[in-house]
Design an enzyme around this catalytic site. Structure first.
Site, PDB file in Angstrom:
ATOM      1  N   GLU A   1      -7.112  -2.457 -11.157  1.00 57.73           N
ATOM      2  CA  GLU A   1      -6.203  -3.329 -10.408  1.00 57.73           C
ATOM      3  C   GLU A   1      -5.082  -3.835 -11.310  1.00 57.73           C
ATOM      4  O   GLU A   1      -5.105  -3.669 -12.522  1.00 57.73           O
ATOM      5  CB  GLU A   1      -6.951  -4.541  -9.840  1.00 57.73           C
TER       6      GLU A   1
ATOM      7  N   ASN B   1      -3.720  -9.800  -1.115  1.00 59.01           N
ATOM      8  CA  ASN B   1      -3.159  -8.573  -1.680  1.00 59.01           C
ATOM      9  C   ASN B   1      -1.703  -8.429  -1.252  1.00 59.01           C
ATOM     10  O   ASN B   1      -1.164  -9.251  -0.513  1.00 59.01           O
ATOM     11  CB  ASN B   1      -3.948  -7.344  -1.213  1.00 59.01           C
TER      12      ASN B   1
ATOM     13  N   ASP C   1      -3.718  -2.869   0.656  1.00 61.55           N
ATOM     14  CA  ASP C   1      -4.070  -3.423  -0.650  1.00 61.55           C
ATOM     15  C   ASP C   1      -2.778  -3.780  -1.380  1.00 61.55           C
ATOM     16  O   ASP C   1      -1.861  -4.335  -0.791  1.00 61.55           O
ATOM     17  CB  ASP C   1      -4.940  -2.438  -1.430  1.00 61.55           C
TER      18      ASP C   1
END
Length: 295
Positions: free
Chosen positions: A21, A151, A202
């Site tokens: 991430e 997100n 996301d």
């Protein structure tokens, strides 16, 4: 009509993260940085030489913003810290949710003003347990509450528009923002409603033309939306769980994306060896660099 493209890119780094991430690029050193959140690692890849380093962390962390050549701001489960690039030493900077030890940081990005938006969520992904905060010069302000999985935090190039999502709800939100401060200047509206589509919205990033590039977790694609919320193209990637894109390269003309193997069983992992790798789409883009955080 959405144009669909097969993957013609490459693997930039095959160190498979459980939950890759928060990728970002430092143009001063031509370096890509990203996190393995659940593995408590910060990854570093120098593009010119291919040199790769993994920096163990004492806490889960998810977002990195450069301050200057020697310092970085990182968001963690225990608040915000300034990281010394040379030594890796962490110095406490600001608290996020001292009263919520069950939460951790998740997605975030620096606004063109130099402020940071950072989201929090429950470590067990409990509903509406998180929030999104605005951080500027050490002052932390809650701007959106009741978020389950924050997100897609990103901004238009001029800083007048902000975007975010709660991946549990799967609607990409658009909000007017003060370009000088990075604070919301209006109420959020739904830009993209994909509640009934496979996969989850996301991480996202906005290019120089104001188009939104979104990693769609669970669908194995990166989508590109125009500023009106119309999906105009879809790029397949060889990992079902892409998590966040970032513009990289000295001209910001390349696009990297982190991925994850969190939650995949042994058969699923065997079927997609790229799960958890840092990938690059084999396309030319008109990106912009994330601005430094103003401390």
């Amino acid at each position: 009509m959405t144009d669909i493209y097969e993957f013609e890119g490459k693997t930039l780094c095959n160190t498979n993260s459980v939950l890759g991430e928060g990728p970002t690029y430092d143009p001063d050193s031509n370096t890509v940085w990203w996190f393995n959140i659940l593995g408590k690692e910060l990854h570093e890849l120098r593009l010119a030489t291919g040199e790769k380093k993994v920096h163990p962390l004492p806490v889960m962390a998810s977002v990195l913003a450069r301050i200057d050549a020697g310092r970085q701001l990182i968001a963690t489960e225990e608040g915000l810290f300034v990281r010394d690039v040379a030594s890796g030493n962490l110095t406490f900077y600001a608290a996020l949710e001292n009263d919520r030890p069950e939460n951790r940081s998740n997605d975030g990005r620096t606004h063109p003003s130099g402020a940071l938006w950072i989201g929090t969520m429950s470590k067990r992904a409990e509903s509406q347990a998180g929030a999104i905060y605005h951080v500027a010069a050490g002052k932390v302000t809650k701007i959106f509450n009741g978020i389950s999985i924050p997100n897609s935090i990103c901004f238009s190039p001029d800083g007048s528009i902000g975007y975010y999502t709660d991946s549990r709800i799967n609607r990409l939100m658009r909000v007017m923002v003060d370009p000088q401060t990075g604070l919301p200047a209006g109420e959020p509206i739904v830009l993209v409603d994909s509640m009934n589509e496979p996969g989850d919205i996301d991480g996202s990033v906005v290019d120089a033309d104001g188009y939104i590039w979104n990693a769609r977790w669970g669908a194995g694609v990166v989508d590109r939306y125009n500023p009106d919320g119309l999906r105009i193209s879809r790029y397949k990637v060889p990992a079902v769980q892409p998590s966040c894109p970032a513009f990289i390269g000295v001209n910001a003309d390349r696009l990297a994306v982190t991925t994850a193997w969190e939650g995949l069983d042994e058969d699923a992992r065997s079927a997609q060896p790229s799960a958890g790798a840092l990938l690059e789409l084999g396309i030319e883009v008109k990106g912009v660099f994330d601005p430094p955080y103003v401390i």
